[in-house]
Every structure is written in structure tokens, then in C-alpha cells.
Enzyme design. Structure first.
Site, PDB file in Angstrom:
ATOM      1  N   GLY A  64      45.079  50.378 -27.615  1.00  0.00           N
ATOM      2  CA  GLY A  64      44.754  50.790 -26.250  1.00  0.00           C
ATOM      3  C   GLY A  64      44.166  52.175 -26.254  1.00  0.00           C
ATOM      4  CB  CYS A  91      45.466  50.896 -32.821  1.00  0.00           C
ATOM      5  SG  CYS A  91      44.453  52.355 -32.709  1.00  0.00           S
ATOM      6  CE1 TYR A  92      49.483  54.659 -26.245  1.00  0.00           C
ATOM      7  CE2 TYR A  92      50.335  52.440 -25.844  1.00  0.00           C
ATOM      8  CZ  TYR A  92      50.333  53.804 -25.561  1.00  0.00           C
ATOM      9  OH  TYR A  92      51.171  54.297 -24.597  1.00  0.00           O
ATOM     10  CG  HIS A 178      41.607  47.895 -34.443  1.00  0.00           C
ATOM     11  ND1 HIS A 178      42.227  47.500 -33.286  1.00  0.00           N
ATOM     12  CD2 HIS A 178      41.384  49.220 -34.311  1.00  0.00           C
ATOM     13  CE1 HIS A 178      42.370  48.530 -32.484  1.00  0.00           C
ATOM     14  NE2 HIS A 178      41.863  49.596 -33.079  1.00  0.00           N
ATOM     15  CD  GLU A 180      42.529  43.936 -33.619  1.00  0.00           C
ATOM     16  OE1 GLU A 180      43.200  44.125 -34.638  1.00  0.00           O
ATOM     17  OE2 GLU A 180      42.433  44.776 -32.709  1.00  0.00           O
ATOM     18  CB  SER A 232      31.733  21.954  -9.687  1.00  0.00           C
ATOM     19  OG  SER A 232      31.941  22.260 -11.056  1.00  0.00           O
ATOM     20  N   GLY A 233      31.575  19.160 -11.508  1.00  0.00           N
ATOM     21  CA  GLY A 233      30.777  18.575 -12.585  1.00  0.00           C
ATOM     22  C   GLY A 233      30.595  19.550 -13.733  1.00  0.00           C
ATOM     23  N   GLY A 234      30.981  20.817 -13.530  1.00  0.00           N
ATOM     24  CA  GLY A 234      30.925  21.812 -14.602  1.00  0.00           C
ATOM     25  C   GLY A 234      32.062  21.570 -15.601  1.00  0.00           C
ATOM     26  CB  VAL A 235      32.764  23.062 -18.945  1.00  0.00           C
ATOM     27  CG1 VAL A 235      33.713  22.781 -20.085  1.00  0.00           C
ATOM     28  CG2 VAL A 235      31.334  22.995 -19.410  1.00  0.00           C
ATOM     29  CG  ASP A 236      35.625  26.090 -16.616  1.00  0.00           C
ATOM     30  OD1 ASP A 236      35.315  25.765 -17.778  1.00  0.00           O
ATOM     31  OD2 ASP A 236      35.392  27.203 -16.131  1.00  0.00           O
ATOM     32  CB  SER A 237      36.067  21.486 -11.977  1.00  0.00           C
ATOM     33  OG  SER A 237      34.740  21.037 -12.047  1.00  0.00           O
ATOM     34  CB  SER A 238      34.396  18.055 -16.015  1.00  0.00           C
ATOM     35  OG  SER A 238      33.328  18.126 -15.112  1.00  0.00           O
ATOM     36  CE  LYS A 386      32.820  27.490 -19.933  1.00  0.00           C
ATOM     37  NZ  LYS A 386      32.970  27.531 -18.467  1.00  0.00           N
TER      38      LYS A 386
END
Ligand code: XMP
Length: 530
Positions: A64, A91-92, A178, A180, A232-238, A386
């Protein structure tokens, strides 16, 4: 409160406490890549809350921007150190744990930034099977001057005698660098040693296990209640629809709002897939006239967006209340509202942290549903990124056209017909857009780019077709590559493909006699023209 340590777990997860690092999400990704579920929580979480979850195998404290001595230094509930759960501070996170446990942290004269060489002093579990010299990535201003009781230095760098610290009895470790990021080439192995050797966390997180678990949770939440979802037909709602349908079948009803601003064939495609193939209950609200009449004469992009957002909510609410009213007597009420909320949307609520999603979301409210609907939310994708959502979609049998679909803005073609929206303008744009999609698919470019679409400009120019002079419209072609939509570069498509798209649009779409290619990057341009 003490927990058993170093016993094997059958299911497990890692909790990452966020202190505002730009890399917090990256840590979460790395852990998931090792097939362990990870969850980011704000640093303010109470030890008592963590103690209730017996699946937590380890805790990572993120980095951070703050300094532990700063006036507003984000703190940790100190009882967390006594839970007996292994802890890794980065780190922090490392400076904080050293400070909290009685060590001394001081400002360095020089900020250590960039590549450095770590010398491993003690291999132990953290550096098991790793070499004694490792390349690491640093980015810190403070350093540990005095170790807390029980800790030893496990590794040093040129500037930091305490670059890696550990209390092997208590299973608390700290890394100044770090692990990661890709600039620490062996970082993944170090993290894996923490996850598997120290936390003894099992690698059981797969999309299959996620789906099973999510279905159980949905059933437990919903009981025999009914759920509505704005599709909506988009990825998330589908993907959310497919997952919830798998869990509760007909207790789910999806609502698809046709706002008259969809692309060619879109409504039909959604109906075909979800109603015919998945046999889902789908209610299509035909609201084209309502939207287009409210948009008549409006040319300001922001006003367009606001109108569309407001109408969407009205149509959705009416549809939901019609569904309630027309339900058979004795049918369970629609008590639940499902949404395809993703992890980055959730992380935004973490109070500190440099989260780029925050910026992009400000104008993504169109697909958002009314908050005052007094329905309980069902959000089965809340924990996923995603690309993980895409993987779930694939597992659930959604076709590639849906799962790898390019983003499409909530206000639809309204922000791609520049200036006022007319039925004839929409017709031209739809036809041109269909050609763009067709040619991008045929040439295998569609899935290689972030977005590819047509924009109708309110610019008429002179042309000649056959023997006739024309005075027709201009289509701009926009094709960009991007990681997340925050920045984007125009794509240098092969000129043969550009030529084909242009000549097809000019020849096949009545009302267009000129096609131009948009070669602007974001920033300073945006991806959409409005
Ligand atoms: P801009 O035009 O801001 O777009 O560079 C970045 C990304 O966001 C999409 N976009 C939207 N998505 N509702 C959405 O759901 C919106 O109002 C909206 N505006 C832009 C755009 O397509 C691009 O992927």
C-alpha cells in the site's frame, strides 16, 4: 480463537487484506492461478469475522502507499495475529506486521524502486527448492530497522538487511519486495511455497467446483422463491442467467429490454439461445417506440445516456410488476433480483486502493438496475474476474459468440449514431455494423481485438455512383485493442480487410458513400464516439 495450523485442509481459501496497493488484485489472481480460491477484504475486517470462517488457510497483507507512521496509516485488527492462521505481509503489509508485533520501521533515505537481488539466508519452507540468489522487484520507502521478537531475517538485499523476515513458529512472514509481479521471476514459486508448504492449502479451486458450489448457494439463498434477472445478452448477465438457471430452473425469469438501439439480429439471437436452447423463461419487453420517442431530437451524448438509463429502469420495473401481477394464485413471489456483478465492481467498495475500474464504471450505469426495488440481490459472480466468468460460461455450455463477445455499451447504437437519432440513421448503422462484424469474423480478427464497430457520422459528402452524383453519409470504422477499456490503441488491420469492409458498406448500405478509418488512441480519444 486459536486455530490449528499446518494441518491439511480439504477445502480452503486465502484472504487478502487490502491496504491500497495497485497490485492487490494481482495477488488475488496469482493465488487463483494456483487453484486456490482467494478473496480480497478491506483491511478493516475484524479478527472475529475471520475466525468464523474455518476454510481460511492463510492471510496475505497487501502492499500500500502509506507509511506505518503516517497520520492515516491503515491498520489491522491486532487480534488477527493471534488467530493462528499463517500470514504473509507484502511490502506495507510486512512493515505493518513488523510494527504491530514490536519491531521498528524507519524511513529509508532513498526509496528502493525496481529490480534488486535477494540473497536467501535461510531456506526454510518459504524458499524451499529455490536458489539462494533471486531477482526481485522492489517498490518501498520504509524499511525494518529492528525485528519483532521471534522473527529472523530470511533474506537480504543490498539495501535491506531485513528484506524477508519470518517467525517460523507462528507462521508469520514478510516480504519487502513484490512476489506477485512478473518482474520477480520466481515470485510465483515463493507464493506457492507460502500457499502449499506453509498454509497447507489444497488446490481444489476449479470452475467445475465453483459452479457446483454456486448452485448450492443459490438454492440455499432462494429456497422456493422466484428470481428476475435483466438479461442484456452481454457476457456477465448471460453467464449469471445460465448459472442461476442451472441452480433453480424455472424459478428464474429473465427480462430482455428491446430499446430499439440493438444491433441487427440481437433480440432474435438472445431469444434463440436462452428461450429455445436453454428453455429459460424469458420475457421480452418491446420498448423501441418508448425509447426512440424520448430520444427524438436529442443530440447531446450525456442527455442520450440519461434518457436511456431512466427509461430502462421504468421499463424493467413495469415488466417486473406485470410479472408479479400476472402470476398464478399461490405462486411464490419474485423476491429476488439477480445481477451479473463481477469482482472488480465489488472491489470498488473497498475504501482505499487505486482501482481503475472505478473510473470506467461511472458511465456504465445504463445496464444497472434500480436500487430501490426492495428485492434481495442474487449475485453469483461477485467473486470472479472477467476471464473466470468467461470460463464459467464455457463450462455451462454457452457458445463462443456469447462468452467471448466484444463489449457493447448499455446505451447501444444511440452513442454510435452521432447527433440526433432517427429510424433511418439506425437502419444505416445496423446494416453497416452487421457487415463489420461479418467481415471481422470471416477474417478471424473479431476475437483478436477488443472492439470493432461502425459509427454513423452526421456528415454528408459528394460521391458518384454509376452515373449519378450522390450526397450521402459517412461511416467511421473503429477497431481497437485494449486490456480493460481504460486505454486503447487503434488496430492496424490489413489494408485488404479494410478495403473489403469499406467497399461492402458503400456498395450494400443505401445512404452511405464514404467510409473512414479512425486512427485515434485512447487517451486522448475515447473508444466510443459519444
Ligand atoms: P469509452 O468510450 O469510455 O469506452 O472509451 C470504454 C469501454 O466502455 C464501453 N462503454 C460502455 N459500456 N455502458 C456500458 O455498459 C456505457 O454507457 C458505456 N460507454 C462506453 C465501451 O464500449 C468501451 O468498451
Amino acid at each position: 480463537m486459536a486455530k490449528k495450523v499446518l494441518s491439511s485442509h480439504s477445502i480452503g481459501k486465502i484472504v487478502i487484506l487490502d491496504f491500497g496497493s495497485q497490485y492487490t488484485q494481482v495477488i488475488a489472481r496469482r493465488v487463483r492461478e494456483s487453484q486456490i480460491f482467494s478473496e480480497v477484504l478491506p483491511h478493516t475486517v475484524k479478527a472475529s469475522q475471520l475466525a468464523q470462517d474455518s476454510t481460511i488457510c492463510g492471510i496475505i497483507l497487501s502492499g500500500g502507499p502509506a507509511s506505518v507512521y503516517g497520520a492515516k496509516a491503515p491498520a489491522l485488527d491486532k487480534k488477527i495475529y493471534q488467530l493462528g492462521i499463517p500470514i504473509l505481509g507484502i511490502c506495507y503489509g510486512m512493515q505493518l506486521l513488523a510494527h504491530d508485533l514490536g519491531g521498528k520501521v524507519a524511513r529509508s533515505e532513498r526509496r528502493e524502486y525496481g529490480q534488486g537481488e535477494l540473497t536467501v539466508k535461510k531456506t526454510g519452507l518459504l524458499f524451499k527448492k529455490l536458489s539462494r540468489k533471486l531477482e526481485v522487484w522492489n517498490s518501498h520507502g520504509d524499511h525494518i530497522e529492528k525485528l519483532p521478537k521471534g522473527f529472523v531475517a530470511l533474506g537480504t538485499t543490498e539495501n535491506a538487511p531485513h528484506a524477508v523476515i519470518g517467525d517460523e513458529k507462528r507462521h508469520i512472514y514478510g516480504l519487502q519486495f513484490h512476489p506477485e509481479v512478473a518482474h520477480t521471476p520466481q515470485g510465483k514459486e515463493i507464493l506457492n511455497n507460502f500457499l502449499f508448504e506453509i498454509c497447507r492449502c489444497p488446490a481444489t479451486w476449479t470452475m467445475g467446483s465453483f459452479i457446483e458450489d454456486a448452485c448450492q448457494k443459490i438454492r440455499a439463498q432462494v429456497g422456493n422463491g422466484r428470481v428476475i434477472l435483466g438479461l442484456s445478452g452481454g457476457v456477465d448477465s448471460s453467464v449469471a442467467a445460465a448459472l442461476i438457471h442451472k441452480a433453480i430452473g424455472d424459478q428464474l425469469t429473465c427480462i430482455f429490454v428491446d430499446n430499439g438501439l440493438l444491433r441487427a439480429g440481437e433480440r432474435q439471437a438472445v431469444q434463440d439461445l436462452f428461450e429455445r436452447n436453454f428453455k429459460m423463461k424469458l420475457k421480452v419487453a418491446s420498448a423501441e417506440k418508448q425509447f426512440l420517442s424520448k430520444l427524438r431530437g436529442v443530440s447531446d451524448p450525456e442527455r442520450k445516456r440519461k434518457i436511456i438509463g431512466k427509461e430502462f429502469i421504468q421499463v424493467f420495473e413495469k415488466c417486473a410488476s406485470d410479472l408479479q401481477r400476472s402470476s398464478k394464485k399461490g405462486a411464490a413471489p419474485f423476491k429476488f433480483l439477480a445481477q451479473g456483478t463481477l469482482y472488480p465492481d465489488v472491489i470498488e467498495s473497498v475504501p482505499i486502493g487505486d482501482n481503475p475500474a472505478a473510473l470506467i464504471k461511472s458511465h456504465h450505469n445504463v445496464g444497472g438496475l434500480p436500487k430501490n426495488m426492495k428485492m434481495e440481490l442474487v449475485e453469483p459472480l461477485r467473486q470472479l474476474f472477467k476471464d473466470e466468468v468467461r470460463e464459467v460460461g464455457r463450462e455451462l455450455g454457452l457458445p463462443r459468440e456469447v462468452v467471448d463477445r466484444q463489449p457493447f455499451p448499455g446505451p447501444g447504437l444511440a452513442v454510435r449514431v452521432i447527433g440526433t437519432i432517427t429510424p433511418s440513421g439506425l437502419k444505416i448503422l445496423r446494416a453497416a455494423d452487421a457487415i463489420v462484424i461479418e467481415e471481422m469474423r470471416a477474417s478471424d480478427w473479431y476475437y483478436k481485438v477488443w472492439q470493432s464497430f461502425a459509427v454513423l457520422l452526421p456528415v454528408q459528402s459528394v460521391g458518384v455512383m454509376g452515373d449519378e452524383r450522390t450526397y450521402d453519409y459517412t461511416i467511421a470504422l473503429r477497431v481497437v485493442e485494449s486490456q480493460d477499456g481504460m486505454t486503447a490503441n487503434w488496430v492496424d488491420l490489413p489494408s485488404s480487410l479494410l478495403g473489403k469492409i469499406s467497399s461492402r458498406i458503400i456498395n450494400e448500405v443505401k445512404g452511405v458513400n464514404r467510409c473512414v478509418y479512425d486512427i485515434s488512441n485512447k487517451p486522448p480519444a475515447t473508444i466510443e464516439w459519444e
